[in-house]
Motif scaffolding. Structure first.
Motif, PDB file in Angstrom:
ATOM      1  N   PRO A   1       0.850  -1.203   0.000  1.00  0.00           N
ATOM      2  CA  PRO A   1       0.000   0.000   0.000  1.00  0.00           C
ATOM      3  C   PRO A   1       0.878   1.243   0.000  1.00  0.00           C
ATOM      4  CG  PRO A   1       0.069  -0.962   2.193  1.00  0.00           C
ATOM      5  CD  PRO A   1       0.817  -1.891   1.275  1.00  0.00           C
ATOM      6  N   GLU A   2       0.466   2.219  -0.749  1.00  0.00           N
ATOM      7  CA  GLU A   2       1.240   3.455  -0.771  1.00  0.00           C
ATOM      8  C   GLU A   2       0.393   4.579  -0.179  1.00  0.00           C
ATOM      9  OE1 GLU A   2       1.108   5.551  -4.977  1.00  0.00           O
ATOM     10  OE2 GLU A   2       1.905   3.514  -5.119  1.00  0.00           O
ATOM     11  N   ILE A   3       1.045   5.435   0.571  1.00  0.00           N
ATOM     12  CA  ILE A   3       0.370   6.546   1.243  1.00  0.00           C
ATOM     13  C   ILE A   3       0.584   7.788   0.395  1.00  0.00           C
ATOM     14  CG2 ILE A   3       0.299   7.952   3.318  1.00  0.00           C
ATOM     15  CD1 ILE A   3       1.355   5.542   4.855  1.00  0.00           C
ATOM     16  N   ASN A   4      -0.518   8.396   0.033  1.00  0.00           N
ATOM     17  CA  ASN A   4      -0.455   9.610  -0.772  1.00  0.00           C
ATOM     18  C   ASN A   4      -0.396  10.803   0.190  1.00  0.00           C
ATOM     19  OD1 ASN A   4      -0.493  11.428  -2.788  1.00  0.00           O
ATOM     20  ND2 ASN A   4      -2.483  10.830  -3.637  1.00  0.00           N
ATOM     21  N   LEU A   5       0.714  11.509   0.225  1.00  0.00           N
ATOM     22  CA  LEU A   5       0.924  12.602   1.170  1.00  0.00           C
ATOM     23  C   LEU A   5       0.436  13.951   0.655  1.00  0.00           C
ATOM     24  CD1 LEU A   5       4.460  11.770   2.566  1.00  0.00           C
ATOM     25  CD2 LEU A   5       2.263  11.426   3.661  1.00  0.00           C
ATOM     26  N   ILE A   6       0.111  14.082  -0.583  1.00  0.00           N
ATOM     27  CA  ILE A   6      -0.271  15.378  -1.147  1.00  0.00           C
ATOM     28  C   ILE A   6      -1.567  15.906  -0.523  1.00  0.00           C
ATOM     29  CG2 ILE A   6      -0.952  16.564  -3.268  1.00  0.00           C
ATOM     30  CD1 ILE A   6       1.148  14.852  -4.707  1.00  0.00           C
ATOM     31  N   PRO A   7      -2.643  15.113  -0.358  1.00  0.00           N
ATOM     32  CA  PRO A   7      -3.832  15.652   0.324  1.00  0.00           C
ATOM     33  C   PRO A   7      -3.559  16.022   1.788  1.00  0.00           C
ATOM     34  CG  PRO A   7      -4.398  13.659  -0.864  1.00  0.00           C
ATOM     35  CD  PRO A   7      -2.909  13.790  -0.912  1.00  0.00           C
ATOM     36  N   PHE A   8      -2.705  15.264   2.457  1.00  0.00           N
ATOM     37  CA  PHE A   8      -2.345  15.578   3.833  1.00  0.00           C
ATOM     38  C   PHE A   8      -1.627  16.924   3.911  1.00  0.00           C
ATOM     39  CE2 PHE A   8       0.701  15.076   7.402  1.00  0.00           C
ATOM     40  CZ  PHE A   8      -0.225  15.019   8.431  1.00  0.00           C
ATOM     41  N   ILE A   9      -0.712  17.173   3.009  1.00  0.00           N
ATOM     42  CA  ILE A   9       0.017  18.446   2.971  1.00  0.00           C
ATOM     43  C   ILE A   9      -0.939  19.587   2.651  1.00  0.00           C
ATOM     44  CG2 ILE A   9       1.799  19.737   1.729  1.00  0.00           C
ATOM     45  CD1 ILE A   9       3.321  17.064   1.478  1.00  0.00           C
ATOM     46  N   ASP A  10      -1.886  19.361   1.745  1.00  0.00           N
ATOM     47  CA  ASP A  10      -2.872  20.398   1.409  1.00  0.00           C
ATOM     48  C   ASP A  10      -3.705  20.782   2.630  1.00  0.00           C
ATOM     49  OD1 ASP A  10      -1.980  20.461  -1.177  1.00  0.00           O
ATOM     50  OD2 ASP A  10      -3.589  19.187  -1.975  1.00  0.00           O
ATOM     51  N   VAL A  11      -4.147  19.800   3.389  1.00  0.00           N
ATOM     52  CA  VAL A  11      -4.948  20.081   4.586  1.00  0.00           C
ATOM     53  C   VAL A  11      -4.119  20.839   5.612  1.00  0.00           C
ATOM     54  CG1 VAL A  11      -6.112  18.999   6.553  1.00  0.00           C
ATOM     55  CG2 VAL A  11      -6.529  18.146   4.250  1.00  0.00           C
ATOM     56  N   LEU A  12      -2.866  20.455   5.793  1.00  0.00           N
ATOM     57  CA  LEU A  12      -2.012  21.170   6.745  1.00  0.00           C
ATOM     58  C   LEU A  12      -1.765  22.616   6.315  1.00  0.00           C
ATOM     59  CD1 LEU A  12       0.647  18.530   7.817  1.00  0.00           C
ATOM     60  CD2 LEU A  12      -1.237  19.454   9.137  1.00  0.00           C
ATOM     61  N   LEU A  13      -1.609  22.847   5.034  1.00  0.00           N
ATOM     62  CA  LEU A  13      -1.408  24.221   4.563  1.00  0.00           C
ATOM     63  C   LEU A  13      -2.658  25.072   4.780  1.00  0.00           C
ATOM     64  CD1 LEU A  13       0.696  23.747   1.302  1.00  0.00           C
ATOM     65  CD2 LEU A  13       1.406  24.786   3.449  1.00  0.00           C
ATOM     66  N   VAL A  14      -3.825  24.490   4.566  1.00  0.00           N
ATOM     67  CA  VAL A  14      -5.071  25.233   4.796  1.00  0.00           C
ATOM     68  C   VAL A  14      -5.204  25.582   6.277  1.00  0.00           C
ATOM     69  CG1 VAL A  14      -7.586  25.026   4.778  1.00  0.00           C
ATOM     70  CG2 VAL A  14      -6.273  24.340   2.781  1.00  0.00           C
ATOM     71  N   VAL A  15      -4.899  24.643   7.156  1.00  0.00           N
ATOM     72  CA  VAL A  15      -4.962  24.917   8.592  1.00  0.00           C
ATOM     73  C   VAL A  15      -3.939  25.975   8.978  1.00  0.00           C
ATOM     74  CG1 VAL A  15      -4.548  23.889  10.868  1.00  0.00           C
ATOM     75  CG2 VAL A  15      -5.908  22.664   9.185  1.00  0.00           C
ATOM     76  N   LEU A  16      -2.752  25.914   8.429  1.00  0.00           N
ATOM     77  CA  LEU A  16      -1.727  26.903   8.714  1.00  0.00           C
ATOM     78  C   LEU A  16      -2.157  28.297   8.259  1.00  0.00           C
ATOM     79  CD1 LEU A  16       1.187  27.437   9.719  1.00  0.00           C
ATOM     80  CD2 LEU A  16       1.924  27.056   7.376  1.00  0.00           C
ATOM     81  N   ILE A  17      -2.714  28.394   7.073  1.00  0.00           N
ATOM     82  CA  ILE A  17      -3.178  29.692   6.567  1.00  0.00           C
ATOM     83  C   ILE A  17      -4.305  30.224   7.439  1.00  0.00           C
ATOM     84  CG2 ILE A  17      -4.357  30.799   4.627  1.00  0.00           C
ATOM     85  CD1 ILE A  17      -2.675  28.973   2.791  1.00  0.00           C
TER      86      ILE A  17
END
Length: 149
Positions: free
Chosen positions: A25-41
């Motif tokens: 199984p591979e973990i896709n980190l791009i949606p996780f990074i997007d959510v973190l950037l939205v929370v940071l903003i």
């Protein structure tokens, strides 16, 4: 038994003992990074930056010697229900300004006004006493307090 092992239609359907390579199984980190950037903003925008301001004050000093100059004092008492008394005589708000004016014109300029307000006195009543002192041109105003024991 020969019909199971030799017949061509069943040959690729079952894997009997043959191990295929497992799919990792591979973990896709791009949606996780997007959510973190939205929370940071969101946190950056919603954070308020406060500026601390300082007041330049000169603290009073006390000396052990008694003061030789006797200061004339006017005591304004403000009760819990907003009534006033000047030097122990009960008065109302309208007469407060007039009595302070008459006391101020009869005495010297170095009169100290001491406002003794009840802890539960309305804020407006204390402000009315301050306004009456200002109207009488009395600028030396002190507030009485009681120390906790």
């Amino acid at each position: 038994m020969s019909w199971l092992s030799n017949s061509p239609p069943y040959r690729g359907r079952f894997s009997l003992g043959v191990k295929s390579s497992p799919v990792e199984p591979e973990i896709n980190l791009i949606p996780f990074i997007d959510v973190l950037l939205v929370v940071l903003i969101f946190l950056m925008i919603s954070t308020t930056f406060t500026r601390f301001q300082e007041l330049a004050i000169t603290l009073p000093t006390a000396s052990g010697a008694a003061n030789q100059v006797e200061i004339k004092q006017i005591h304004i008492a403000v009760s819990r229900d907003g009534r006033f008394a000047i030097n122990g005589k009960v008065t109302d708000r309208k007469q407060l300004s007039n009595q302070l004016n008459s006391i101020h014109t009869n005495k010297e300029n170095d009169i100290q006004v001491s406002i003794d307000a009840d802890a539960r006195a309305p804020h407006q009543a204390v402000m009315s006493a301050l306004e009456a002192a200002r109207d009488a041109n009395l600028s030396n105003i002190v507030f009485s307090s009681q120390s906790k024991k």
